[in-house]
Scaffold this motif. Structure first.
Motif, PDB file in Angstrom:
ATOM      1  N   LEU A  23     -23.916  80.063   7.415  1.00  0.00           N
ATOM      2  CA  LEU A  23     -22.930  79.589   6.444  1.00  0.00           C
ATOM      3  C   LEU A  23     -23.577  78.744   5.360  1.00  0.00           C
ATOM      4  CD1 LEU A  23     -20.017  78.404   8.787  1.00  0.00           C
ATOM      5  CD2 LEU A  23     -20.529  80.707   7.948  1.00  0.00           C
ATOM      6  N   LEU A  24     -22.948  78.766   4.189  1.00  0.00           N
ATOM      7  CA  LEU A  24     -23.259  77.844   3.107  1.00  0.00           C
ATOM      8  C   LEU A  24     -22.085  76.870   3.008  1.00  0.00           C
ATOM      9  CD1 LEU A  24     -24.581  80.374   0.420  1.00  0.00           C
ATOM     10  CD2 LEU A  24     -25.922  78.976   1.996  1.00  0.00           C
ATOM     11  N   LEU A  25     -22.368  75.565   3.048  1.00  0.00           N
ATOM     12  CA  LEU A  25     -21.335  74.547   3.058  1.00  0.00           C
ATOM     13  C   LEU A  25     -21.464  73.650   1.831  1.00  0.00           C
ATOM     14  CD1 LEU A  25     -21.714  73.527   6.825  1.00  0.00           C
ATOM     15  CD2 LEU A  25     -19.997  75.073   5.849  1.00  0.00           C
ATOM     16  N   ARG A  26     -20.299  73.271   1.255  1.00  0.00           N
ATOM     17  CA  ARG A  26     -20.266  72.441   0.049  1.00  0.00           C
ATOM     18  C   ARG A  26     -21.194  73.019  -1.024  1.00  0.00           C
ATOM     19  NH1 ARG A  26     -20.271  66.226   2.470  1.00  0.00           N
ATOM     20  NH2 ARG A  26     -18.088  66.188   3.124  1.00  0.00           N
ATOM     21  N   ALA A  48     -22.404  74.498  -4.499  1.00  0.00           N
ATOM     22  CA  ALA A  48     -22.141  74.600  -5.931  1.00  0.00           C
ATOM     23  C   ALA A  48     -22.400  76.033  -6.382  1.00  0.00           C
ATOM     24  CB  ALA A  48     -23.031  73.627  -6.695  1.00  0.00           C
ATOM     25  N   ASP A  49     -23.422  76.634  -5.804  1.00  0.00           N
ATOM     26  CA  ASP A  49     -23.753  78.047  -6.004  1.00  0.00           C
ATOM     27  C   ASP A  49     -24.674  78.439  -4.848  1.00  0.00           C
ATOM     28  OD1 ASP A  49     -26.371  77.098  -6.723  1.00  0.00           O
ATOM     29  OD2 ASP A  49     -25.654  76.820  -8.779  1.00  0.00           O
ATOM     30  N   GLU A  50     -25.254  79.623  -4.917  1.00  0.00           N
ATOM     31  CA  GLU A  50     -26.091  80.077  -3.798  1.00  0.00           C
ATOM     32  C   GLU A  50     -27.419  79.335  -3.712  1.00  0.00           C
ATOM     33  OE1 GLU A  50     -27.917  84.033  -4.418  1.00  0.00           O
ATOM     34  OE2 GLU A  50     -26.806  84.043  -6.320  1.00  0.00           O
ATOM     35  N   PHE A  51     -27.762  78.548  -4.735  1.00  0.00           N
ATOM     36  CA  PHE A  51     -29.042  77.834  -4.744  1.00  0.00           C
ATOM     37  C   PHE A  51     -28.898  76.349  -4.436  1.00  0.00           C
ATOM     38  CE2 PHE A  51     -29.270  81.274  -7.932  1.00  0.00           C
ATOM     39  CZ  PHE A  51     -30.220  82.077  -7.316  1.00  0.00           C
ATOM     40  N   ASN A  52     -27.664  75.861  -4.370  1.00  0.00           N
ATOM     41  CA  ASN A  52     -27.422  74.441  -4.127  1.00  0.00           C
ATOM     42  C   ASN A  52     -26.287  74.305  -3.118  1.00  0.00           C
ATOM     43  OD1 ASN A  52     -29.072  72.861  -6.413  1.00  0.00           O
ATOM     44  ND2 ASN A  52     -28.177  74.697  -7.325  1.00  0.00           N
ATOM     45  N   ALA A  53     -26.643  73.969  -1.875  1.00  0.00           N
ATOM     46  CA  ALA A  53     -25.653  73.910  -0.801  1.00  0.00           C
ATOM     47  C   ALA A  53     -26.335  73.421   0.473  1.00  0.00           C
ATOM     48  CB  ALA A  53     -25.027  75.287  -0.564  1.00  0.00           C
ATOM     49  N   TYR A  54     -25.517  73.082   1.459  1.00  0.00           N
ATOM     50  CA  TYR A  54     -26.029  72.930   2.815  1.00  0.00           C
ATOM     51  C   TYR A  54     -26.054  74.335   3.429  1.00  0.00           C
ATOM     52  CZ  TYR A  54     -25.291  67.902   2.337  1.00  0.00           C
ATOM     53  OH  TYR A  54     -25.340  66.594   1.902  1.00  0.00           O
ATOM     54  N   ARG A  55     -27.176  74.702   4.028  1.00  0.00           N
ATOM     55  CA  ARG A  55     -27.290  76.038   4.610  1.00  0.00           C
ATOM     56  C   ARG A  55     -27.474  75.918   6.123  1.00  0.00           C
ATOM     57  NH1 ARG A  55     -31.628  80.139   2.149  1.00  0.00           N
ATOM     58  NH2 ARG A  55     -33.102  78.616   3.036  1.00  0.00           N
ATOM     59  N   TRP A  56     -26.514  76.477   6.844  1.00  0.00           N
ATOM     60  CA  TRP A  56     -26.521  76.471   8.309  1.00  0.00           C
ATOM     61  C   TRP A  56     -27.178  77.777   8.759  1.00  0.00           C
ATOM     62  CZ3 TRP A  56     -21.444  75.636  11.559  1.00  0.00           C
ATOM     63  CH2 TRP A  56     -21.767  75.617  12.927  1.00  0.00           C
ATOM     64  N   VAL A  57     -28.389  77.677   9.307  1.00  0.00           N
ATOM     65  CA  VAL A  57     -29.204  78.847   9.619  1.00  0.00           C
ATOM     66  C   VAL A  57     -29.181  79.128  11.122  1.00  0.00           C
ATOM     67  CG1 VAL A  57     -31.500  79.882   9.424  1.00  0.00           C
ATOM     68  CG2 VAL A  57     -30.710  78.253   7.692  1.00  0.00           C
ATOM     69  N   ILE A  58     -28.935  80.394  11.480  1.00  0.00           N
ATOM     70  CA  ILE A  58     -28.991  80.848  12.874  1.00  0.00           C
ATOM     71  C   ILE A  58     -29.904  82.067  12.937  1.00  0.00           C
ATOM     72  CG2 ILE A  58     -27.667  81.741  14.835  1.00  0.00           C
ATOM     73  CD1 ILE A  58     -25.255  80.251  13.774  1.00  0.00           C
ATOM     74  N   THR A  59     -30.805  82.094  13.901  1.00  0.00           N
ATOM     75  CA  THR A  59     -31.706  83.236  14.059  1.00  0.00           C
ATOM     76  C   THR A  59     -31.162  84.194  15.111  1.00  0.00           C
ATOM     77  OG1 THR A  59     -33.086  82.375  15.861  1.00  0.00           O
ATOM     78  CG2 THR A  59     -33.608  81.649  13.626  1.00  0.00           C
ATOM     79  N   CYS A  60     -31.672  85.427  15.060  1.00  0.00           N
ATOM     80  CA  CYS A  60     -31.252  86.419  16.056  1.00  0.00           C
ATOM     81  C   CYS A  60     -31.780  86.101  17.443  1.00  0.00           C
ATOM     82  CB  CYS A  60     -31.708  87.816  15.627  1.00  0.00           C
ATOM     83  SG  CYS A  60     -30.894  88.392  14.127  1.00  0.00           S
ATOM     84  N   GLY A  66     -17.779  71.264  -2.400  1.00  0.00           N
ATOM     85  CA  GLY A  66     -18.239  72.569  -2.856  1.00  0.00           C
ATOM     86  C   GLY A  66     -17.543  73.682  -2.101  1.00  0.00           C
ATOM     87  N   ARG A  67     -17.912  74.907  -2.399  1.00  0.00           N
ATOM     88  CA  ARG A  67     -17.280  76.080  -1.781  1.00  0.00           C
ATOM     89  C   ARG A  67     -17.975  76.444  -0.476  1.00  0.00           C
ATOM     90  NH1 ARG A  67     -17.635  80.532  -6.195  1.00  0.00           N
ATOM     91  NH2 ARG A  67     -19.583  79.436  -6.683  1.00  0.00           N
ATOM     92  N   ILE A  68     -17.352  77.362   0.252  1.00  0.00           N
ATOM     93  CA  ILE A  68     -17.939  77.890   1.466  1.00  0.00           C
ATOM     94  C   ILE A  68     -18.518  79.273   1.167  1.00  0.00           C
ATOM     95  CG2 ILE A  68     -15.718  78.829   2.249  1.00  0.00           C
ATOM     96  CD1 ILE A  68     -16.683  78.477   5.109  1.00  0.00           C
ATOM     97  N   GLY A  69     -19.618  79.602   1.819  1.00  0.00           N
ATOM     98  CA  GLY A  69     -20.237  80.907   1.637  1.00  0.00           C
ATOM     99  C   GLY A  69     -20.891  81.372   2.916  1.00  0.00           C
ATOM    100  N   VAL A  70     -21.367  82.620   2.903  1.00  0.00           N
ATOM    101  CA  VAL A  70     -22.087  83.190   4.040  1.00  0.00           C
ATOM    102  C   VAL A  70     -23.373  83.828   3.507  1.00  0.00           C
ATOM    103  CG1 VAL A  70     -20.030  83.575   5.422  1.00  0.00           C
ATOM    104  CG2 VAL A  70     -20.799  85.358   3.854  1.00  0.00           C
ATOM    105  N   PHE A  71     -24.343  84.030   4.380  1.00  0.00           N
ATOM    106  CA  PHE A  71     -25.597  84.642   3.956  1.00  0.00           C
ATOM    107  C   PHE A  71     -26.215  85.423   5.113  1.00  0.00           C
ATOM    108  CE2 PHE A  71     -27.342  81.002   6.132  1.00  0.00           C
ATOM    109  CZ  PHE A  71     -28.563  81.441   6.619  1.00  0.00           C
ATOM    110  N   ALA A  72     -27.161  86.308   4.771  1.00  0.00           N
ATOM    111  CA  ALA A  72     -27.946  87.055   5.756  1.00  0.00           C
ATOM    112  C   ALA A  72     -29.308  87.331   5.141  1.00  0.00           C
ATOM    113  CB  ALA A  72     -27.263  88.364   6.145  1.00  0.00           C
TER     114      ALA A  72
END
Length: 274
Positions: free
Chosen positions: A146-149, A151-163, A228-234
Motif C-alpha cells: 500500500l501507499l499511505l498519505r 501526494a503522488d506515486e513518488f511521495n508517500a509512506y510505502r508499506w512493502v510486503i514480499t512474496c 494524502g491519498r491511498i494507493g497500491v503497488f506491485a
C-alpha cells in the motif's frame, strides 16, 4: 565198568569246562537312590522391555498482547471496486491496472517492472483503513503493498510486503525510499495464491500503526506526511510475471475523544528532616 567210568569222566569234564566259560556278567545301570534336583529353566530374554507411558507436558496457552484502543468513529468510505473511475487504470508495456470481479488487479509483465494505482479521493489524514489483498502470481523477492498519505506515486509512506512473507514501512520522497522499520517476518500468514491477507493501517497525527490479519506488526512515529491519498503497488524482482489483486476497502474516522489519555506522573519530593 568201563562204560560207567567213561561216563563219569565225560560229566566231570563238562562241569570243568562250564565253570571256566560262564557268560560275562551284564553291567546293568544302577537304579539311582534319589532323583537329581529339578533344574529351573532360564527366563527368555526380553528384547523390547516395556517403557513408561509418555505423559505430554501441557501446552501453555499464550494470550495475545492487548491492542491499544483504536478509537474508531464513523465509517467514512466503503469501496468494493464495483465502479471504475475512482482508481487509476491503464495498460502499457510494463503491465496493467484493471478492474475485474470486484477487485483491482495489478499485473506486471516486464522484467523488474513497477506499477502503482492511486485512488482519486479522499485525502486521508487521521483515519483507520482496511484493505484485503491476494497474490495471484508471486515469487521470491517480488513485492507489493500500500501507499499511505500519498501526494503522488513518488511521495508517500510505502508499506512493502514480499512474496516470502516479510514486510517493512518506507518513506518515499521524490522517488527515493528511506526505510522506517527493519524487515519483519510475518509468521502469522503465508503469502500465496490460496490465502487472502487483510491489511490495516491506523494513522493519527505522526503515529503510524500497521496490522496484518489483526496482529499489530509496526508501531512508530514519523512527522513528514500528515495527509494524502491511498494507493497500491506491485514490483517484480526479476523477469517473472507478478499479479496481485486488492479488494474490500474500508476507511473509518478516528474519534480523539475515545483515545486513552496518559496518566500524569506525580513527583513526590520528600520533606527534609530537621
Amino acid at each position: 565198568m568201563r562204560l560207567w567210568a567213561r561216563s563219569l569222566f565225560v560229566v566231570t569234564l563238562l562241569l570243568v569246562i562250564g565253570a571256566g566259560c560262564s557268560p560275562p556278567s551284564v553291567n546293568r545301570p544302577e537304579t539311582p537312590t534319589s532323583l537329581p534336583p529339578t533344574t529351573t529353566p532360564s527366563p527368555s530374554p526380553v528384547w523390547f522391555p516395556p517403557t513408561a507411558t509418555f505423559t505430554p507436558i501441557p501446552t501453555r496457552l499464550i494470550s495475545p498482547t492487548p491492542t491499544p484502543a483504536l478509537a474508531l468513529g464513523d465509517l467514512v468510505l466503503s469501496d468494493d471496486f464495483e465502479s471504475p473511475g475512482t482508481w487509476q487504470t491503464y495498460r502499457n508495456a510494463t503491465g496493467s491496472a484493471a478492474y475485474e470481479q470486484r477487485q483491482l488487479t495489478l499485473a506486471v509483465n516486464a522484467a523488474k517492472g513497477y506499477l502503482t494505482s492511486l485512488r482519486n479521493a479522499p485525502e486521508i489524514g487521521n483515519a483507520y483503513l482496511e484493505l484485503s489483498l491476494q497474490p495471484n502470481l508471486c515469487q521470491g523477492q517480488d513485492t507489493f503493498g500500500l501507499l499511505l498519505r500519498a501526494a503522488d506515486e513518488f511521495n508517500a509512506y510505502r508499506w512493502v510486503i514480499t512474496c516470502q512473507g516479510q514486510m517493512r514501512l518506507e518513506r518515499l520522497q521524490s522517488g527515493r525510499n528511506l526505510p522506517l522499520s527493519d524487515w519483519i517476518e510475518l509468521s502469522e500468514i503465508q503469502v500465496n495464491p490460496l490465502v487472502e491477507t487483510r491489511l490495516a493501517a491506523w494513522l493519527y497525527q505522526d503515529h503510524l500503526r500497521l496490522f496484518v490479519n489483526g496482529f499489530e506488526e509496526i508501531n512508530l512515529r514519523d512527522p513528514v506526511f500528515t495527509s494524502g491519498r491511498i494507493g497500491v503497488f506491485a514490483r517484480a524482482a526479476g523477469d517473472s510475471a507478478l499479479s496481485v489483486s486488492f479488494r474490500r476497502l474500508r476507511i473509518y474516522a478516528i474519534n480523539p475523544m475515545l483515545l486513552p489519555t496518559a496518566t500524569p506522573t506525580v513527583l513526590v519530593i520528600p520533606t527534609p528532616q530537621r
